[in-house]
Motif scaffolding. Structure first.
Motif, PDB file in Angstrom:
ATOM      1  N   ARG A 192      12.451  -3.619  22.826  1.00 41.91           N
ATOM      2  CA  ARG A 192      12.223  -3.782  21.391  1.00 41.91           C
ATOM      3  C   ARG A 192      10.997  -2.988  20.945  1.00 41.91           C
ATOM      4  O   ARG A 192       9.988  -2.935  21.656  1.00 41.91           O
ATOM      5  CB  ARG A 192      11.975  -5.262  21.060  1.00 41.91           C
ATOM      6  N   LEU A 193      11.110  -2.414  19.747  1.00 39.72           N
ATOM      7  CA  LEU A 193       9.981  -1.717  19.139  1.00 39.72           C
ATOM      8  C   LEU A 193       9.492  -2.557  17.966  1.00 39.72           C
ATOM      9  O   LEU A 193      10.295  -2.984  17.129  1.00 39.72           O
ATOM     10  CB  LEU A 193      10.439  -0.338  18.646  1.00 39.72           C
ATOM     11  N   VAL A 194       8.194  -2.822  17.911  1.00 36.91           N
ATOM     12  CA  VAL A 194       7.619  -3.555  16.781  1.00 36.91           C
ATOM     13  C   VAL A 194       6.662  -2.609  16.052  1.00 36.91           C
ATOM     14  O   VAL A 194       5.750  -2.053  16.665  1.00 36.91           O
ATOM     15  CB  VAL A 194       6.873  -4.827  17.253  1.00 36.91           C
ATOM     16  N   VAL A 195       6.925  -2.405  14.772  1.00 39.71           N
ATOM     17  CA  VAL A 195       6.139  -1.456  13.983  1.00 39.71           C
ATOM     18  C   VAL A 195       5.577  -2.157  12.755  1.00 39.71           C
ATOM     19  O   VAL A 195       6.295  -2.917  12.097  1.00 39.71           O
ATOM     20  CB  VAL A 195       7.035  -0.277  13.512  1.00 39.71           C
ATOM     21  N   GLN A 196       4.317  -1.921  12.461  1.00 41.21           N
ATOM     22  CA  GLN A 196       3.751  -2.431  11.208  1.00 41.21           C
ATOM     23  C   GLN A 196       3.013  -1.309  10.479  1.00 41.21           C
ATOM     24  O   GLN A 196       2.262  -0.546  11.101  1.00 41.21           O
ATOM     25  CB  GLN A 196       2.780  -3.591  11.472  1.00 41.21           C
ATOM     26  N   VAL A 197       3.272  -1.190   9.191  1.00 45.89           N
ATOM     27  CA  VAL A 197       2.553  -0.223   8.332  1.00 45.89           C
ATOM     28  C   VAL A 197       2.294  -0.882   6.971  1.00 45.89           C
ATOM     29  O   VAL A 197       2.935  -1.878   6.637  1.00 45.89           O
ATOM     30  CB  VAL A 197       3.366   1.087   8.110  1.00 45.89           C
ATOM     31  N   PRO A 198       1.370  -0.322   6.168  1.00 39.02           N
ATOM     32  CA  PRO A 198       1.261  -0.796   4.786  1.00 39.02           C
ATOM     33  C   PRO A 198       2.571  -0.465   4.066  1.00 39.02           C
ATOM     34  O   PRO A 198       3.173   0.577   4.337  1.00 39.02           O
ATOM     35  CB  PRO A 198       0.115   0.034   4.197  1.00 39.02           C
ATOM     36  N   ASN A 199       3.005  -1.338   3.170  1.00 42.85           N
ATOM     37  CA  ASN A 199       4.267  -1.136   2.458  1.00 42.85           C
ATOM     38  C   ASN A 199       3.981  -0.677   1.025  1.00 42.85           C
ATOM     39  O   ASN A 199       3.544  -1.474   0.190  1.00 42.85           O
ATOM     40  CB  ASN A 199       5.057  -2.450   2.458  1.00 42.85           C
ATOM     41  N   ALA A 200       4.237   0.608   0.770  1.00 43.35           N
ATOM     42  CA  ALA A 200       3.934   1.158  -0.559  1.00 43.35           C
ATOM     43  C   ALA A 200       4.895   0.632  -1.628  1.00 43.35           C
ATOM     44  O   ALA A 200       4.681   0.877  -2.817  1.00 43.35           O
ATOM     45  CB  ALA A 200       3.956   2.684  -0.514  1.00 43.35           C
ATOM     46  N   ALA A 201       5.937  -0.097  -1.192  1.00 48.59           N
ATOM     47  CA  ALA A 201       6.833  -0.719  -2.185  1.00 48.59           C
ATOM     48  C   ALA A 201       6.341  -2.121  -2.533  1.00 48.59           C
ATOM     49  O   ALA A 201       7.136  -3.008  -2.840  1.00 48.59           O
ATOM     50  CB  ALA A 201       8.259  -0.764  -1.644  1.00 48.59           C
ATOM     51  N   CYS A 202       5.032  -2.341  -2.494  1.00 51.31           N
ATOM     52  CA  CYS A 202       4.477  -3.668  -2.809  1.00 51.31           C
ATOM     53  C   CYS A 202       4.003  -3.716  -4.262  1.00 51.31           C
ATOM     54  O   CYS A 202       3.826  -2.679  -4.898  1.00 51.31           O
ATOM     55  CB  CYS A 202       3.313  -3.988  -1.871  1.00 51.31           C
ATOM     56  N   TRP A 203       3.801  -4.928  -4.758  1.00 50.24           N
ATOM     57  CA  TRP A 203       3.326  -5.085  -6.141  1.00 50.24           C
ATOM     58  C   TRP A 203       1.894  -4.565  -6.299  1.00 50.24           C
ATOM     59  O   TRP A 203       1.516  -4.058  -7.344  1.00 50.24           O
ATOM     60  CB  TRP A 203       3.376  -6.564  -6.544  1.00 50.24           C
ATOM     61  N   GLN A 204       1.108  -4.751  -5.232  1.00 50.25           N
ATOM     62  CA  GLN A 204      -0.294  -4.322  -5.326  1.00 50.25           C
ATOM     63  C   GLN A 204      -0.410  -2.837  -5.640  1.00 50.25           C
ATOM     64  O   GLN A 204      -1.274  -2.417  -6.401  1.00 50.25           O
ATOM     65  CB  GLN A 204      -1.015  -4.602  -4.009  1.00 50.25           C
ATOM     66  N   PHE A 205       0.476  -2.024  -5.031  1.00 47.80           N
ATOM     67  CA  PHE A 205       0.420  -0.589  -5.298  1.00 47.80           C
ATOM     68  C   PHE A 205       0.870  -0.297  -6.731  1.00 47.80           C
ATOM     69  O   PHE A 205       0.292   0.557  -7.410  1.00 47.80           O
ATOM     70  CB  PHE A 205       1.280   0.168  -4.284  1.00 47.80           C
ATOM     71  N   LEU A 206       1.870  -1.038  -7.204  1.00 49.61           N
ATOM     72  CA  LEU A 206       2.336  -0.877  -8.583  1.00 49.61           C
ATOM     73  C   LEU A 206       1.207  -1.157  -9.566  1.00 49.61           C
ATOM     74  O   LEU A 206       1.026  -0.465 -10.561  1.00 49.61           O
ATOM     75  CB  LEU A 206       3.464  -1.877  -8.880  1.00 49.61           C
ATOM     76  N   ILE A 207       0.435  -2.221  -9.269  1.00 46.18           N
ATOM     77  CA  ILE A 207      -0.602  -2.664 -10.200  1.00 46.18           C
ATOM     78  C   ILE A 207      -1.893  -1.858 -10.047  1.00 46.18           C
ATOM     79  O   ILE A 207      -2.495  -1.440 -11.022  1.00 46.18           O
ATOM     80  CB  ILE A 207      -0.884  -4.175 -10.003  1.00 46.18           C
ATOM     81  N   MET A 208      -2.299  -1.631  -8.788  1.00 50.25           N
ATOM     82  CA  MET A 208      -3.621  -1.036  -8.554  1.00 50.25           C
ATOM     83  C   MET A 208      -3.584   0.471  -8.322  1.00 50.25           C
ATOM     84  O   MET A 208      -4.632   1.118  -8.324  1.00 50.25           O
ATOM     85  CB  MET A 208      -4.295  -1.718  -7.366  1.00 50.25           C
TER      86      MET A 208
END
Ligand SMILES: [Zn+2]
Length: 318
Positions: A192-208
């Motif tokens: 199994r591969l486990v990957v984590q990144v910031p998600n640019a499809a988040c509300w925070q990016f929309l707002i900030m």
């Protein structure tokens, strides 16, 4: 100079979203553009810094150097506590990978705390990092075996890893696909591969917008939306079987840092900001209050599948 093609689709046409500089660590005043590919909409830093330039943007202490005083022991307790999401997610992935022998390989292991926690639970874990300073901290502090290399040149046998983790790695790479392909080769058939990144499809990016700390100019070369990360995993021969949009370590603290980058304890440490002990405590407590206040907001955002980070478990396509 011809424009650099998009690393995902090869398109050279792009539109500029904004210009920004290093607002967190102040390693440079140079402005950078964040552009969006006209072909596939992938966001990236433009122009890409050279590898030598990029080294300048990772300040000394980026990997933290734990001193043995009381506040640091408290800080470490906090870091262990907030890492429990990662520990649980990866423990499940290990269970999915079956009974076969194999390593847990943490790519971009930094100071090794995550691997330390997994090894305490009886998991055979090893780290990989291209920073010698990080590898040294992981080995000296936690006795974690670490290879100092890039993943494509790692001295490991094919199919020797049961689980490979990459927490906040892919967004820092010039060629993330090469890492995913290397991981595919190193994993066992049920691995199994486990990957984590910031998600640019988040509300925070929309707002900030550019003030969202997930953009982290100029260290983040690519800003993935969750769907784009899944496509990239698909190109590398993986299929996603589990998604988590919240991480206790990253989401609330990320919002706190976006709102008040000058309070971020790591940034103050790295920038060697001069503070009296009282002033330091006041800033630490203010930051902690912001993190706690951010908890319900970021948890709600994540529950709506628009969390500011994305953690995925993927297996090889069948
Ligand atoms: Zn593209």
């Amino acid at each position: 100079m011809p424009p650099e093609p998009c690393p995902a689709c090869g398109e050279t046409a792009m539109r500029t979203l904004f210009s920004a500089t290093d607002r967190l660590y102040h390693t440079t005043n140079k402005p950078f553009l964040v552009v969006e590919c006209e072909g596939c909409r992938l966001m990236r830093l433009y122009p890409q810094p050279t590898p030598l330039e990029l080294r300048e943007y990772y300040p000394d202490g980026y990997w933290f150097s734990p001193a043995e005083d009381k506040t640091n022991r408290l800080a470490e307790l906090y870091r262990k506590f907030v890492l429990m999401d990662h520990v649980r997610f990866v423990s499940k992935a290990l269970a999915h990978a079956g009974d076969q022998d194999g390593l847990l390989l943490d790519v971009g292991c930094g100071g090794g705390l995550f691997l330390h926690l997994m090894r305490e639970r009886g998991v055979q874990g090893m780290g990989l990092d291209f920073s010698l300073a990080a590898a040294a901290v992981a080995y000296e502090r936690f006795d974690v075996p670490v290879v100092c290399a890039t993943l494509s040149k790692a001295p490991l046998q094919e199919a020797s890893c049961k689980v490979i983790t990459m927490f906040h790695v892919l967004e820092h790479l010039f060629d993330p696909l090469s890492y995913l392909k290397a991981a595919h080769q190193l994993l066992t058939p049920e691995g199994r591969l486990v990957v984590q990144v910031p998600n640019a499809a988040c509300w925070q990016f929309l707002i900030m917008g550019k003030d969202w700390n997930g953009v982290d100019v100029p260290r983040h070369l690519i800003n993935f939306r969750a769907s784009e990360l899944e496509s990239l995993l698909g190109f590398a021969g993986f299929e996603v079987i589990r998604r988590k949009y919240f991480s206790l370590r990253d989401n609330p603290a990320g919002l706190a840092t976006s709102i008040a980058p000058d309070l971020d304890p790591m940034a103050r440490h790295v920038r060697s900001v001069k503070e009296t002990p009282g002033w330091k405590l006041a800033k630490d407590l203010s930051y902690l209050a912001l993190v706690i206040a951010a908890l319900p907001l970021t948890a709600f955002e994540a529950a709506c599948r628009a969390g500011s980070t994305i953690m995925l478990e993927a297996r090889k396509k069948r």
